[in-house]
Design an enzyme around this catalytic site. Structure first.
Site, PDB file in Angstrom:
ATOM      1  N   ASN A  97       0.616  -1.012  -0.041  1.00 57.67           N
ATOM      2  CA  ASN A  97      -0.265   0.063  -0.395  1.00 57.67           C
ATOM      3  C   ASN A  97       0.450   1.152   0.187  1.00 57.67           C
ATOM      4  OD1 ASN A  97      -2.145  -1.533   0.007  1.00 57.67           O
ATOM      5  ND2 ASN A  97      -2.115  -2.144   2.615  1.00 57.67           N
ATOM      6  N   GLU A 105      -0.957   2.951   6.276  1.00 60.23           N
ATOM      7  CA  GLU A 105      -1.166   3.385   7.694  1.00 60.23           C
ATOM      8  C   GLU A 105       0.153   3.635   8.061  1.00 60.23           C
ATOM      9  OE1 GLU A 105      -1.837   0.365  11.613  1.00 60.23           O
ATOM     10  OE2 GLU A 105      -2.782  -0.015   9.563  1.00 60.23           O
ATOM     11  N   VAL A 106       1.029   2.639   7.625  1.00 61.25           N
ATOM     12  CA  VAL A 106       2.297   3.105   8.328  1.00 61.25           C
ATOM     13  C   VAL A 106       3.602   3.800   7.140  1.00 61.25           C
ATOM     14  CG1 VAL A 106       4.240   2.195   9.249  1.00 61.25           C
ATOM     15  CG2 VAL A 106       2.314   1.305   9.512  1.00 61.25           C
ATOM     16  N   HIS A 110       6.696  -0.778   2.958  1.00 60.33           N
ATOM     17  CA  HIS A 110       6.571  -2.335   3.684  1.00 60.33           C
ATOM     18  C   HIS A 110       5.785  -2.860   2.587  1.00 60.33           C
ATOM     19  CE1 HIS A 110       3.082  -0.024   5.158  1.00 60.33           C
ATOM     20  NE2 HIS A 110       2.378  -1.314   5.042  1.00 60.33           N
TER      21      HIS A 110
HETATM   22  P1  DGP Z   1      -0.593  -0.408   5.803  1.00 59.44           P
HETATM   23  O1  DGP Z   1      -1.225  -0.063   5.695  1.00 59.44           O
HETATM   24  O2  DGP Z   1       0.393  -1.628   4.534  1.00 59.44           O
HETATM   25  O3  DGP Z   1       0.447   0.403   6.000  1.00 59.44           O
HETATM   26  O4  DGP Z   1      -0.052  -1.853   6.715  1.00 59.44           O
HETATM   27  C1  DGP Z   1       0.562  -1.867   7.815  1.00 59.44           C
HETATM   28  C2  DGP Z   1       0.458  -2.661   8.464  1.00 59.44           C
HETATM   29  O5  DGP Z   1       1.391  -2.649  10.215  1.00 59.44           O
HETATM   30  C3  DGP Z   1      -1.078  -3.169   9.391  1.00 59.44           C
HETATM   31  O6  DGP Z   1      -1.561  -3.730   8.618  1.00 59.44           O
HETATM   32  C4  DGP Z   1      -0.757  -2.867  11.076  1.00 59.44           C
HETATM   33  C5  DGP Z   1       0.198  -3.024  10.701  1.00 59.44           C
HETATM   34  N1  DGP Z   1       0.790  -3.265  11.729  1.00 59.44           N
HETATM   35  C6  DGP Z   1       0.919  -1.533  12.289  1.00 59.44           C
HETATM   36  N2  DGP Z   1       1.316  -1.337  14.111  1.00 59.44           N
HETATM   37  C7  DGP Z   1       2.184  -2.755  14.342  1.00 59.44           C
HETATM   38  C8  DGP Z   1       2.274  -3.560  14.738  1.00 59.44           C
HETATM   39  O7  DGP Z   1       3.070  -1.888  16.601  1.00 59.44           O
HETATM   40  N3  DGP Z   1       3.908  -3.900  15.066  1.00 59.44           N
HETATM   41  C9  DGP Z   1       3.307  -5.279  13.976  1.00 59.44           C
HETATM   42  N4  DGP Z   1       3.910  -6.005  13.657  1.00 59.44           N
HETATM   43  N5  DGP Z   1       2.508  -4.450  12.755  1.00 59.44           N
HETATM   44  C10 DGP Z   1       1.999  -3.783  12.780  1.00 59.44           C
END
Ligand code: DGP
Length: 126
Positions: A97, A105-106, A110
């Site tokens: 994404n 989201e992040v 990734h």
């Molecule tokens: P995106 O929408 O592609 O940015 O997805 C971010 C993903 O990151 C989402 O599926 C949840 C995951 N995520 C968010 N915070 C954390 C965290 O603190 N630890 C882990 N392992 N995953 C996380």
């Protein structure tokens, strides 16, 4: 124009060891760990250790060593999960994404590797 990277994003904190994670694989340039909100029995996030915002940023500016390492890690994870379709596995999906329309989201680049169940069609109707 330079890409803006936020050092306070959650994956930057994971890389600095400030937040725990369930590591699946780690190399010099790449970290793979389980998603905290899995959407399939296997839901792995693969991130470069470098400060890249999104796929385009990584693809344009990462070193060849970083890109190669990242790609090999994705392959090694598929092998570890036993999901390679060419070797009798049931397959998987890789998603990245990016930005607002991509609903990222992040803001640290990734890939999601999803596997372990039939994943349906690629996109739900808008
Ligand atoms: P995106 O929408 O592609 O940015 O997805 C971010 C993903 O990151 C989402 O599926 C949840 C995951 N995520 C968010 N915070 C954390 C965290 O603190 N630890 C882990 N392992 N995953 C996380």
């Amino acid at each position: 124009m330079a890409y803006a990277y936020d050092d306070q994003n959650i994956f930057a904190k994971i890389l600095r060891g400030e937040i725990p994670n369930t590591t699946v694989l780690e190399t010099d340039h790449t970290l793979a760990f389980r998603d905290i909100h899995p959407q399939a029995p296997d839901h792995i996030l693969v991130i470069p250790k470098g400060r890249y915002v999104s796929h385009d940023h990584f693809a344009l500016e990462a070193t060849e060593a970083e890109v190669l390492d990242f790609m090999r890690v994705t392959g090694r994870i598929c092998a570890e999960l036993g999901v390679q379709p060419g070797l009798g596995g049931q397959g998987f999906r890789i998603i990245s994404n990016a930005g607002v329309h991509g609903v990222q989201e992040v803001p640290h680049y990734h890939l999601h590797i999803l596997a372990g169940r039939p994943l349906g069609r690629m996109l739900a109707p808008a």
